[in-house]
Design a protein around this motif. Structure first.
Motif, PDB file in Angstrom:
ATOM      1  N   SER A 141      63.308 -67.709  41.271  1.00  0.00           N
ATOM      2  CA  SER A 141      62.514 -66.481  41.246  1.00  0.00           C
ATOM      3  C   SER A 141      62.148 -66.062  42.670  1.00  0.00           C
ATOM      4  O   SER A 141      61.443 -66.803  43.367  1.00  0.00           O
ATOM      5  CB  SER A 141      61.232 -66.690  40.432  1.00  0.00           C
ATOM      6  N   PRO A 142      62.593 -64.894  43.129  1.00  0.00           N
ATOM      7  CA  PRO A 142      62.205 -64.437  44.474  1.00  0.00           C
ATOM      8  C   PRO A 142      60.690 -64.352  44.654  1.00  0.00           C
ATOM      9  O   PRO A 142      60.182 -64.673  45.737  1.00  0.00           O
ATOM     10  CB  PRO A 142      62.862 -63.056  44.572  1.00  0.00           C
ATOM     11  N   ASP A 143      59.970 -63.944  43.610  1.00  0.00           N
ATOM     12  CA  ASP A 143      58.508 -63.868  43.724  1.00  0.00           C
ATOM     13  C   ASP A 143      57.902 -65.253  43.919  1.00  0.00           C
ATOM     14  O   ASP A 143      56.973 -65.428  44.726  1.00  0.00           O
ATOM     15  CB  ASP A 143      57.907 -63.204  42.487  1.00  0.00           C
ATOM     16  N   ALA A 144      58.398 -66.242  43.166  1.00  0.00           N
ATOM     17  CA  ALA A 144      57.886 -67.606  43.319  1.00  0.00           C
ATOM     18  C   ALA A 144      58.211 -68.152  44.705  1.00  0.00           C
ATOM     19  O   ALA A 144      57.377 -68.813  45.335  1.00  0.00           O
ATOM     20  CB  ALA A 144      58.476 -68.513  42.243  1.00  0.00           C
ATOM     21  N   LEU A 145      59.391 -67.853  45.198  1.00  0.00           N
ATOM     22  CA  LEU A 145      59.772 -68.304  46.536  1.00  0.00           C
ATOM     23  C   LEU A 145      58.931 -67.613  47.608  1.00  0.00           C
ATOM     24  O   LEU A 145      58.542 -68.229  48.602  1.00  0.00           O
ATOM     25  CB  LEU A 145      61.256 -68.034  46.770  1.00  0.00           C
ATOM     26  N   ALA A 146      58.645 -66.330  47.393  1.00  0.00           N
ATOM     27  CA  ALA A 146      57.805 -65.596  48.344  1.00  0.00           C
ATOM     28  C   ALA A 146      56.408 -66.198  48.407  1.00  0.00           C
ATOM     29  O   ALA A 146      55.803 -66.297  49.487  1.00  0.00           O
ATOM     30  CB  ALA A 146      57.743 -64.124  47.970  1.00  0.00           C
ATOM     31  N   LEU A 147      55.884 -66.614  47.257  1.00  0.00           N
ATOM     32  CA  LEU A 147      54.576 -67.261  47.242  1.00  0.00           C
ATOM     33  C   LEU A 147      54.614 -68.577  48.013  1.00  0.00           C
ATOM     34  O   LEU A 147      53.695 -68.888  48.779  1.00  0.00           O
ATOM     35  CB  LEU A 147      54.127 -67.502  45.801  1.00  0.00           C
ATOM     36  N   GLN A 148      55.683 -69.338  47.828  1.00  0.00           N
ATOM     37  CA  GLN A 148      55.828 -70.584  48.581  1.00  0.00           C
ATOM     38  C   GLN A 148      55.906 -70.308  50.083  1.00  0.00           C
ATOM     39  O   GLN A 148      55.323 -71.040  50.891  1.00  0.00           O
ATOM     40  CB  GLN A 148      57.076 -71.341  48.117  1.00  0.00           C
ATOM     41  N   ALA A 149      56.606 -69.246  50.452  1.00  0.00           N
ATOM     42  CA  ALA A 149      56.704 -68.884  51.865  1.00  0.00           C
ATOM     43  C   ALA A 149      55.331 -68.499  52.426  1.00  0.00           C
ATOM     44  O   ALA A 149      54.978 -68.898  53.538  1.00  0.00           O
ATOM     45  CB  ALA A 149      57.693 -67.737  52.048  1.00  0.00           C
ATOM     46  N   GLU A 150      54.564 -67.739  51.640  1.00  0.00           N
ATOM     47  CA  GLU A 150      53.204 -67.375  52.068  1.00  0.00           C
ATOM     48  C   GLU A 150      52.351 -68.622  52.274  1.00  0.00           C
ATOM     49  O   GLU A 150      51.594 -68.720  53.247  1.00  0.00           O
ATOM     50  CB  GLU A 150      52.558 -66.464  51.029  1.00  0.00           C
ATOM     51  N   MET A 151      52.459 -69.567  51.360  1.00  0.00           N
ATOM     52  CA  MET A 151      51.710 -70.819  51.484  1.00  0.00           C
ATOM     53  C   MET A 151      52.129 -71.588  52.739  1.00  0.00           C
ATOM     54  O   MET A 151      51.358 -72.369  53.286  1.00  0.00           O
ATOM     55  CB  MET A 151      51.918 -71.680  50.235  1.00  0.00           C
TER      56      MET A 151
END
Length: 196
Positions: A141-151
């Motif tokens: 999921s790009p959204d889930a990966l984006a959240l991981q990147a933000e973290m």
């Protein structure tokens, strides 16, 4: 007569050895053996440089949800990894119906973070391992990966732009081609090189 000039030339010709980890964020054995890689980095950090190649899992297959049989088979593999290595795993794939067992997007995420930070993204790889194997996060999921990147301290918009870019797609394909040339896709593996 001074040897300063020759000494300088010899120093300039010294090449730092390099170790390259062939791995994937959705490879259970890679996660299982991760503590050994960290120990290796700790022991050799003053003598070698470290890099990685992303191998890819199920790349080239359609983006489809795994069948019940596939989920069961993968669960058995994860149980074996946990038994042999002692690493913590959930023993089942993410429950998200949008999940497909295909690591291209997760690998692109690692390449994107490396591009943005200018560093070999070992810490982000470890974060994705933990998200997938312990928390059951859908790494497709790009959204889930984006959240991981933000973290991880990476700007969401910049990350998503990189994730979708032709540059990152091409660089990820290069990683996988190089990995397959060296080991046929077997992972985890460590390659030694003479230098950068």
């Amino acid at each position: 007569m001074s040897n300063t000039a020759s000494d300088s030339t010899e120093s300039a010709n010294v090449v730092t050895p390099r170790l390259v980890l062939l791995t994937d964020p959705m490879c259970s054995w890679c996660w299982g053996l991760w503590p050994e890689w960290l120990e290796l980095q700790d022991k050799l950090q003053d003598r070698v440089t470290f890099d990685l190649l992303l191998c890819g899992i199920q790349v080239g297959r359609p983006f489809v949800s795994p069948s019940d049989d596939e989920r069961f088979r993968i669960g058995e593999i994860w149980a074996e990894v946990a038994k042999v290595t002692g690493q913590r795993l959930r023993h089942r794939l993410p429950e998200d119906p949008a999940f497909f067992y295909h690591s291209e997007i997760a690998c692109r995420a690692i390449v994107a973070v490396g591009n943005i930070t200018g560093q070999v993204p070992f810490a982000f790889l470890e974060q994705l391992h933990q998200a997938f194997y312990i928390e059951g996060i859908n790494l497709t999921s790009p959204d889930a990966l984006a959240l991981q990147a933000e973290m991880h301290g990476v700007d969401r918009t910049q990350f998503l732009d990189q994730l979708r870019s032709d540059e990152v797609k091409a660089k990820t394909r290069w990683h996988m081609a190089e990995a397959h040339e060296h080991t046929g896709g077997l992972m985890p593996a460590v390659l030694g090189a003479r230098g950068n």
